[in-house]
Design an enzyme around this catalytic site. Structure first.
Site, PDB file in Angstrom:
ATOM      1  N   PRO A  58      33.832  36.910  30.091  1.00 49.31           N
ATOM      2  CG  PRO A  58      31.545  36.516  30.461  1.00 49.31           C
ATOM      3  CD  PRO A  58      32.924  36.151  30.959  1.00 49.31           C
ATOM      4  CD  GLN A  66      27.371  35.272  29.705  1.00 48.11           C
ATOM      5  OE1 GLN A  66      27.388  36.404  29.239  1.00 48.11           O
ATOM      6  NE2 GLN A  66      27.839  34.994  30.902  1.00 48.11           N
ATOM      7  CB  CYS A 104      23.785  41.474  31.997  1.00 44.49           C
ATOM      8  SG  CYS A 104      24.038  43.025  31.134  1.00 44.49           S
ATOM      9  CG  ASN A 142      34.359  37.028  37.858  1.00 46.97           C
ATOM     10  OD1 ASN A 142      33.299  37.653  37.711  1.00 46.97           O
ATOM     11  ND2 ASN A 142      35.471  37.405  37.272  1.00 46.97           N
ATOM     12  N   GLY A 202      38.570  39.054  34.378  1.00 48.42           N
ATOM     13  CA  GLY A 202      38.161  39.962  33.314  1.00 48.42           C
ATOM     14  C   GLY A 202      39.089  41.150  33.224  1.00 48.42           C
TER      15      GLY A 202
HETATM   16  C1  LIG Z   1      32.799  45.954  29.965  1.00 49.62           C
HETATM   17  C2  LIG Z   1      32.291  44.714  30.654  1.00 49.62           C
HETATM   18  C3  LIG Z   1      31.425  43.881  29.979  1.00 49.62           C
HETATM   19  C4  LIG Z   1      30.950  42.701  30.591  1.00 49.62           C
HETATM   20  N1  LIG Z   1      30.165  41.847  29.863  1.00 49.62           N
HETATM   21  C5  LIG Z   1      29.773  40.673  30.431  1.00 49.62           C
HETATM   22  C6  LIG Z   1      29.046  39.700  29.684  1.00 49.62           C
HETATM   23  O1  LIG Z   1      28.793  39.837  28.484  1.00 49.62           O
HETATM   24  N2  LIG Z   1      28.651  38.585  30.342  1.00 49.62           N
HETATM   25  C7  LIG Z   1      28.954  38.363  31.666  1.00 49.62           C
HETATM   26  O2  LIG Z   1      28.573  37.325  32.212  1.00 49.62           O
HETATM   27  N3  LIG Z   1      29.669  39.238  32.375  1.00 49.62           N
HETATM   28  C8  LIG Z   1      30.101  40.376  31.792  1.00 49.62           C
HETATM   29  N4  LIG Z   1      30.864  41.241  32.511  1.00 49.62           N
HETATM   30  C9  LIG Z   1      31.274  40.899  33.891  1.00 49.62           C
HETATM   31  C10 LIG Z   1      32.639  40.203  33.880  1.00 49.62           C
HETATM   32  O3  LIG Z   1      32.577  38.971  33.194  1.00 49.62           O
HETATM   33  C11 LIG Z   1      33.131  39.932  35.325  1.00 49.62           C
HETATM   34  O4  LIG Z   1      32.161  39.161  35.982  1.00 49.62           O
HETATM   35  C12 LIG Z   1      33.335  41.226  36.106  1.00 49.62           C
HETATM   36  O5  LIG Z   1      34.023  42.188  35.323  1.00 49.62           O
HETATM   37  C13 LIG Z   1      34.120  40.974  37.397  1.00 49.62           C
HETATM   38  O6  LIG Z   1      35.346  40.344  37.123  1.00 49.62           O
HETATM   39  P1  LIG Z   1      36.752  41.160  37.017  1.00 49.62           P
HETATM   40  O7  LIG Z   1      36.903  41.949  38.290  1.00 49.62           O
HETATM   41  O8  LIG Z   1      37.791  40.099  36.854  1.00 49.62           O
HETATM   42  O9  LIG Z   1      36.642  42.079  35.834  1.00 49.62           O
HETATM   43  C14 LIG Z   1      31.345  42.406  31.920  1.00 49.62           C
HETATM   44  C15 LIG Z   1      32.219  43.256  32.591  1.00 49.62           C
HETATM   45  C16 LIG Z   1      32.705  44.399  31.976  1.00 49.62           C
HETATM   46  C17 LIG Z   1      33.673  45.288  32.726  1.00 49.62           C
END
Ligand SMILES: Cc1cc2nc3c(=O)[nH]c(=O)nc-3n(C[C@H](O)[C@H](O)[C@H](O)COP(=O)(O)O)c2cc1C
Length: 328
Positions: free
Chosen positions: A18, A73, A103, A202, A226
């Site tokens: 997400p 979520q 968050c 993650n 993500g």
């Molecule tokens: C712009 C942005 C918005 C995010 N929004 C959410 C969210 O709505 N819910 C959530 O659980 N994590 C959110 N995250 C965290 C991501 O789901 C993920 O845990 C985090 O980016 C690390 O993973 P990655 O390195 O693969 O991006 C967000 C991350 C980013 C960059």
């Protein structure tokens, strides 16, 4: 029931993370046009203390990416409202509900939700258990490694398990870390050693090698990606190809389809400026990984005033010329 099944070649269950703001409906639909992931998680639905739960639940569409499932979520701190919201989402067809305990936004944490739940494992337990009790579908929980520090890490992980959730997704950074320091994969291994329920790893998976290394070094049961998927929308296929040992054939038409879907899905009521901003955001991520593309970003953006097809042809020609797939 195994909620994180591997594919026939042993590739772990792959999830699209997400990402509120960036990873919205347009992005999820574009990613689904490329595919490769087993499931996506929608960005959080906030459940404020005085929420009109029904109207908030309306924006969730269980079949948005059909046949790929889209989990809902929810984020909040009031156990009763969280439970009500979960029930509304079941009515809307949700197959899984994820509780946000990560968050970092101050407006959210100020209200005791998101990563604030990590300040007190008892509160986390109470909120997650209320959601688990309220519905019969699987409930999961996504967490960071702590609020200010990791002193309550073990307690939080165990409280999450005790709440009855089916599995946990761990993004191993604290709230205070934001997205700064590298994700601590050693904490994924630590959580795995503490838990009886499965764990999705993650954080900072940008390449196939990262994915394979995270799995090998932590023993986690599934992967969530993500930002790596925005930079390289083909990453899920490439991870799968690693396990099948059949190289994934990258097709430009797929990237064109990705951009095309993105343009088409941008809501019609968006002004031209908002449209450009959305695309800028997306291209910013795609281009960041490639200095040759970064040089051409402005050219692509200036071409946005042209009609949809002319723009796509132009953007594709540039991407084709500069995006070196062999580096991935
Ligand atoms: C712009 C942005 C918005 C995010 N929004 C959410 C969210 O709505 N819910 C959530 O659980 N994590 C959110 N995250 C965290 C991501 O789901 C993920 O845990 C985090 O980016 C690390 O993973 P990655 O390195 O693969 O991006 C967000 C991350 C980013 C960059």
């Amino acid at each position: 029931m195994n909620l994180l099944p591997k594919d026939k070649n042993g590739c772990p269950y792959l999830q699209l993370a997400p990402m509120e703001g960036v990873g919205d409906r347009c992005f999820r639909k574009s990613m689904a046009s490329i595919g490769g992931f087993d499931e996506a998680v929608r960005d959080f639905l906030r459940v404020p203390s005085n929420a009109h739960v029904k109207s908030l639940a309306k924006v969730y569409e269980a079949d948005e990416l059909a046949p790929i499932p889209l989990a809902a979520q929810i984020m909040g701190s009031d156990p009763d409202l969280m439970a009500q919201m979960a029930q509304e989402l079941v009515q809307k067809g949700a197959l899984r509900i994820d509780v946000n305990c990560g968050c970092p936004s101050n407006t959210v944490t100020g209200r005791g939700a998101g990563s604030s739940l990590l300040k007190d494992p008892n509160v986390l337990l109470e909120v997650a258990a209320a959601v688990v009790r309220a519905v019969t579908i699987p409930v999961t929980l996504k967490m960071r490694s702590g609020y200010e520090d990791i002193s309550l890490f073990d307690e939080n992980v165990l409280a999450a398990q005790e709440s009855g959730v089916c599995y946990i997704t761990l993004h191993p950074r604290t709230k205070v870390d934001g997205y700064g320091p590298p994700a601590r994969w050693d904490l994924i291994a630590r959580a795995k050693s503490l838990l009886k329920i499965p764990l999705v790893g993650n954080g900072d998976i940008l390449t196939v090698n990262d994915a394979v290394t995270m799995l090998r070094t932590t023993g986690c049961d599934g992967l969530m990606i993500g930002r790596g998927s925005i930079i390289n929308p083909f990453i899920f296929h490439q991870i799968r190809a690693h396990y099948s040992q059949i190289p994934y054939e990258l097709k430009w038409e797929k990237l064109l389809g990705f951009l095309d879907t993105f343009m088409a899905e941008t809501p019609n009521d968006f002004s031209a400026k908002l449209r450009v901003n959305k695309l800028k955001q997306l291209l910013g991520f795609i281009f960041k990984s490639n200095p040759r593309l970064m040089e051409k970003r402005q050219q692509v953006l200036s071409a946005l005033h042209q009609d949809h097809e002319t723009f796509l042809a132009f953007a594709m020609a540039l991407l084709k010329e500069s995006w070196n797939f062999s580096n991935r």
